[in-house]
Write a protein that holds these residues in place. Sequence first.
Motif, PDB file in Angstrom:
ATOM      1  N   GLY A  13     -11.728   1.663  -0.901  1.00 27.47           N
ATOM      2  CA  GLY A  13     -11.102   1.953  -2.146  1.00 27.47           C
ATOM      3  C   GLY A  13      -9.735   1.653  -2.546  1.00 27.47           C
ATOM      4  O   GLY A  13      -9.202   1.573  -3.462  1.00 27.47           O
ATOM      5  N   SER A  14      -9.233   0.933  -1.493  1.00 25.63           N
ATOM      6  CA  SER A  14      -7.786   0.344  -1.338  1.00 25.63           C
ATOM      7  C   SER A  14      -7.768  -1.093  -2.306  1.00 25.63           C
ATOM      8  O   SER A  14      -8.791  -1.798  -2.346  1.00 25.63           O
ATOM      9  CB  SER A  14      -7.179  -0.173  -0.094  1.00 25.63           C
ATOM     10  N   LEU A  15      -6.798  -1.242  -2.948  1.00 22.23           N
ATOM     11  CA  LEU A  15      -6.796  -2.533  -3.500  1.00 22.23           C
ATOM     12  C   LEU A  15      -5.998  -3.649  -2.807  1.00 22.23           C
ATOM     13  O   LEU A  15      -5.111  -3.165  -2.051  1.00 22.23           O
ATOM     14  CB  LEU A  15      -5.998  -2.137  -4.936  1.00 22.23           C
ATOM     15  N   ARG A  16      -6.277  -4.792  -2.992  1.00 19.36           N
ATOM     16  CA  ARG A  16      -5.368  -5.940  -2.536  1.00 19.36           C
ATOM     17  C   ARG A  16      -5.682  -7.252  -3.471  1.00 19.36           C
ATOM     18  O   ARG A  16      -6.427  -7.238  -4.195  1.00 19.36           O
ATOM     19  CB  ARG A  16      -6.020  -6.323  -1.051  1.00 19.36           C
TER      20      ARG A  16
ATOM     21  N   THR B 117       0.876  -1.136   0.125  1.00 20.19           N
ATOM     22  CA  THR B 117       0.160  -0.032   0.028  1.00 20.19           C
ATOM     23  C   THR B 117       0.766   1.210  -0.129  1.00 20.19           C
ATOM     24  O   THR B 117       0.450   2.325  -0.457  1.00 20.19           O
ATOM     25  CB  THR B 117      -1.115   0.068   0.967  1.00 20.19           C
TER      26      THR B 117
ATOM     27  N   GLU C 173      -2.894   4.283  -6.399  1.00 18.16           N
ATOM     28  CA  GLU C 173      -4.194   3.669  -7.046  1.00 18.16           C
ATOM     29  C   GLU C 173      -4.454   4.402  -8.459  1.00 18.16           C
ATOM     30  O   GLU C 173      -5.138   5.161  -8.453  1.00 18.16           O
ATOM     31  CB  GLU C 173      -5.059   4.462  -5.920  1.00 18.16           C
TER      32      GLU C 173
ATOM     33  N   TYR D 198      -6.425  -3.005 -11.813  1.00 15.95           N
ATOM     34  CA  TYR D 198      -7.854  -3.121 -11.540  1.00 15.95           C
ATOM     35  C   TYR D 198      -8.653  -2.744 -12.705  1.00 15.95           C
ATOM     36  O   TYR D 198      -9.474  -3.738 -13.132  1.00 15.95           O
ATOM     37  CB  TYR D 198      -8.116  -2.322 -10.287  1.00 15.95           C
ATOM     38  N   GLU D 199      -8.509  -1.820 -13.356  1.00 16.15           N
ATOM     39  CA  GLU D 199      -9.582  -1.354 -14.305  1.00 16.15           C
ATOM     40  C   GLU D 199      -9.187  -1.657 -15.785  1.00 16.15           C
ATOM     41  O   GLU D 199      -9.985  -1.854 -16.619  1.00 16.15           O
ATOM     42  CB  GLU D 199      -9.692   0.178 -14.141  1.00 16.15           C
TER      43      GLU D 199
ATOM     44  N   LEU E  44      -5.078   2.402 -10.762  1.00 12.46           N
ATOM     45  CA  LEU E  44      -5.963   1.249 -11.077  1.00 12.46           C
ATOM     46  C   LEU E  44      -5.800   0.873 -12.476  1.00 12.46           C
ATOM     47  O   LEU E  44      -6.547   0.092 -13.087  1.00 12.46           O
ATOM     48  CB  LEU E  44      -7.290   2.338 -11.187  1.00 12.46           C
TER      49      LEU E  44
ATOM     50  N   LYS F 101     -10.911  -4.604  -4.883  1.00 12.31           N
ATOM     51  CA  LYS F 101     -10.981  -3.283  -4.351  1.00 12.31           C
ATOM     52  C   LYS F 101     -11.996  -3.320  -3.076  1.00 12.31           C
ATOM     53  O   LYS F 101     -13.221  -3.818  -3.020  1.00 12.31           O
ATOM     54  CB  LYS F 101     -11.709  -2.222  -5.561  1.00 12.31           C
ATOM     55  N   ASP F 102     -11.680  -2.922  -1.796  1.00  9.96           N
ATOM     56  CA  ASP F 102     -12.509  -2.981  -0.727  1.00  9.96           C
ATOM     57  C   ASP F 102     -13.032  -1.637  -0.494  1.00  9.96           C
ATOM     58  O   ASP F 102     -12.931  -0.620  -1.470  1.00  9.96           O
ATOM     59  CB  ASP F 102     -11.426  -3.115   0.391  1.00  9.96           C
TER      60      ASP F 102
ATOM     61  N   CYS G  87       1.737   1.708  -3.646  1.00 11.78           N
ATOM     62  CA  CYS G  87       0.386   2.011  -4.416  1.00 11.78           C
ATOM     63  C   CYS G  87       0.075   3.457  -4.750  1.00 11.78           C
ATOM     64  O   CYS G  87      -0.506   4.101  -3.685  1.00 11.78           O
ATOM     65  CB  CYS G  87      -0.631   1.038  -4.068  1.00 11.78           C
TER      66      CYS G  87
END
Length: 289
Positions: free
Chosen positions: A253-256, A229, A234, A239-240, A236, A249-250, A232
Amino acid sequence: PTGNLYFSAVVDGLGRIFGVCPPAPPPPLVLPEREGTFCPGCPDRPFFHALTEFLGPDGVLGGDIGCSSLPPHFSSWLTCMNSGTSIAAGVTLALAGRQTVVSLIGDSTLLHSGLQTLIEAAATDSDQICFILDNHWTAMTGHQPTPATPVDSKGKPRPHLEIEALLRAMGITRIIRADPFHLNAFRSAVKRLLGERGFRVVLVERECGLQERRRPNPPGWRSYLAIETERCHECLVCYERFCCPAIVKDADGSLRIDPFLCSNCGVCQQVCPNGAIVQMRIREGDRSP
């Protein structure tokens, strides 16, 4: 009759055939809506991620039935098995070099109905890049082996057809073998071919991630990927744009990365522009990293 074959219609038809009163229908299932996508570790995901970087909005992409037809990537047409290369052969004649044309065909479709098309494309030097997506299995419809499957479901070698040798016997001379998990090398190969004309084939080779994961692993530690984190930003991209289902995405808004979905293919590490994705290990049988 035409239309959808619903459960109620089947029950009613069987009741009339056998002369029995059909039972009350079960309550309708309420299923969550979700878009179809590639599985974690699917080689089609990095393939499309790299291809769309070069193809651009004016590029023409001929689609083929199979895993490659899943969203979020969409082809210019998709009608039936072998529709990619065969229709692209006509499209190239109409465009006369004004737009880049690429086509897709899976290894299963290639050996089922695509050989004649590729022979014709080679004989006429059709101006397209044909990507043969060889994941070693008939993956979308049950994971049956093909004549070119090199190992069985348990990982044991089996007699198989060599696709490259077959292509060369068909008169195809410009063939590149590429692994989509090695993004930089794959990008270099595609970039070089985009500057050429005529019929070019890229044999995209990487086994279906689901089939690979079904084989038992030896006991011990298993590697997976995680997002740091602190690094990161963000952006995306993972992810996107890369859209791996193992990246979550939690609510905040954080990614894991879910370690039990992650196949450790390593492609998201190559996609991340900030070096925020790192290797981790988990002991098999544990439920927490």
